[in-house]
Design an enzyme around this catalytic site. Structure first.
Site: not given
Ligand code: NAD
Ligand code: UD1
Length: 337
Positions: A11, A32, A35, A125, A150, A154, A178, A293, A295
């Site tokens: 993403y 790879n 996801n 994160s 998770y 980080k 965020f 939920r 965590g």
């Molecule tokens: P995502 O799952 O969409 O993208 C991660 C990508 O990494 C996927 O396409 C997956 O196939 C690839 N991947 C995972 N493990 C791998 C491996 N061992 N080798 C090769 N490829 C691998 O996630 P995202 O939302 O794009 O998140 C990207 C980064 O940002 C992650 O590190 C995530 O923890 C961090 N992050 C995401 C959020 C969020 O809410 N989306 C918030 C804070 C931090």
């Molecule tokens: C968490 C982490 C973020 C992390 C991300 C990756 C925290 C504060 N944030 O985001 O840093 O990288 O996951 O996925 O821990 N919710 C519902 N119903 C649903 C889904 C979500 O009520 O079906 C609520 C959750 O309880 C939360 C909010 O929506 O309050 C956002 O949830 P989500 O989008 O899953 O992200 P976080 O868990 O905040």
């Protein structure tokens, strides 16, 4: 400048590739598909007119990863997105999360050292902060106990990077996101995980289109203004822009370790997010109140002053833009997947 984007089909990685390409960077991706779908490469191609080369390599395999560095000795920076990211799943499968998220970072660092690549941007994160007492979170906010494995990965990755700084000429930027959400304005790219969606905005989209019967709001008895959790939703295009700015910063700074919070600065509750969706799309959302939920933290939002000052970055989009763009993408996604 050539940049390696790990998790480039995911993403945030895919949207960042669009931003990097639009600003003249050359990009190589590794993913790879644990996801993500290869279709995302076609989406990127349609928008940029560029075919991004993706290595289908598991980054936990340091030797296999080395091939990328052999092939591209001119890589000058790495944006390391690849990780598993589902908070709830990490509570059930902690070892999988430690295995994947820590080992893929180690493999990148080993290769950076060997191939003398200096600049690393790491996806961290806001979950590293845990349940903090004083909001908004600044980069100086003391780190609390991680609420999930998770979040612990980080915290550990940040420490691994800090401990590695002096072992070679590493320059690291830590970006604490965020809640990234929304889709590209073209309508041709957005969030499309292979694993079942768990983040709020994609779950709202699935509930609204009937792919799931309803959205469950995880708890309405938190000590917040309406009882639901508060988060800081940051538009994916603002976030992507911050990565390109962070790469520019990395190549110019004299510091070798800098942390930035990346959020919109606004706290939005789950119930407020639902209202924003209904208002911007005119759709009615079927939702139910459920249990809390495991965590989840209660409330968190960002102070992004440091990114504003040092990266010259300001988020330009709000929760309404997030819902509107995600809704547009949802329609397109159904044709593609
Ligand atoms: P995502 O799952 O969409 O993208 C991660 C990508 O990494 C996927 O396409 C997956 O196939 C690839 N991947 C995972 N493990 C791998 C491996 N061992 N080798 C090769 N490829 C691998 O996630 P995202 O939302 O794009 O998140 C990207 C980064 O940002 C992650 O590190 C995530 O923890 C961090 N992050 C995401 C959020 C969020 O809410 N989306 C918030 C804070 C931090
Ligand atoms: C968490 C982490 C973020 C992390 C991300 C990756 C925290 C504060 N944030 O985001 O840093 O990288 O996951 O996925 O821990 N919710 C519902 N119903 C649903 C889904 C979500 O009520 O079906 C609520 C959750 O309880 C939360 C909010 O929506 O309050 C956002 O949830 P989500 O989008 O899953 O992200 P976080 O868990 O905040």
């Amino acid at each position: 400048m050539k940049v390696l984007v790990t998790g480039g089909c995911g993403y945030i990685g895919s949207h960042t590739i669009l931003d990097l390409v639009s600003k003249g960077y050359e990009v190589v991706s590794v993913d790879n598909f644990i996801n993500a779908s290869p279709v995302i490469l076609d989406c990127i191609n349609k928008i940029t007119n560029k075919q991004i080369h993706n290595y289908n390599i598991d980054l936990t395999d340091a030797e296999a990863t080395e091939q990328i560095f052999e092939d591209h000795p001119d890589i000058k920076g790495i944006i390391h997105f690849a990780a598993l990211k589902a908070v709830g799943e990490s509570v059930e499968k902690p070892l999988l999360y430690f295995q994947n998220n820590l080992n893929s970072l180690l493999s990148i660092l080993k290769n950076m050292k060997k191939y003398k690549v200096r600049n690393l941007i790491f996806s961290s994160s806001c979950s590293v902060y845990g349940n903090i007492e004083k909001l908004p979170a600044t980069e100086e906010t003391p780190i609390q106990q991680a609420e999930s494995p998770y979040a612990r990965t980080k915290q550990m990755c940040e420490e691994i990077i800090r401990d590695t700084l002096n072992s070679f000429d590493l320059n690291a930027i830590i970006l604490r996101y965020f809640n990234p959400a929304g889709a590209h304005h073209s309508g041709e790219l957005g969030e499309s995980p292979i694993n079942p969606a768990q983040n709020l905005v994609p779950v709202i989209m699935e509930a609204a289109t009937g792919q799931r019967s309803h959205l469950t709001v995880f708890g309405d008895d938190y000590p917040t203004r309406d009882g639901s959790c508060i988060r800081d939703y940051i538009h994916i295009e603002d976030l992507a822009d911050a990565h390109t700015k962070a790469m520019e910063f990395a190549t110019n700074t004299n510091d070798n370790y800098t942390i930035f919070n990346l959020g919109s600065g606004d706290g939005v509750s789950v119930l407020e997010a639902i209202t924003a969706f209904e208002k911007t799309t005119g759709q009615k959302l079927n939702y139910k109140i459920g249990d809390r939920r495991a965590g989840d933290v209660i409330a968190i939002y960002a102070n992004y002053e440091k990114a504003r000052t040092l990266l010259n970055w300001i988020p330009e989009r709000n929760i309404d833009d997030i819902m509107q763009s995600a809704w547009t993408w949802e329609e397109k996604k159904q044709q593609l997947f």
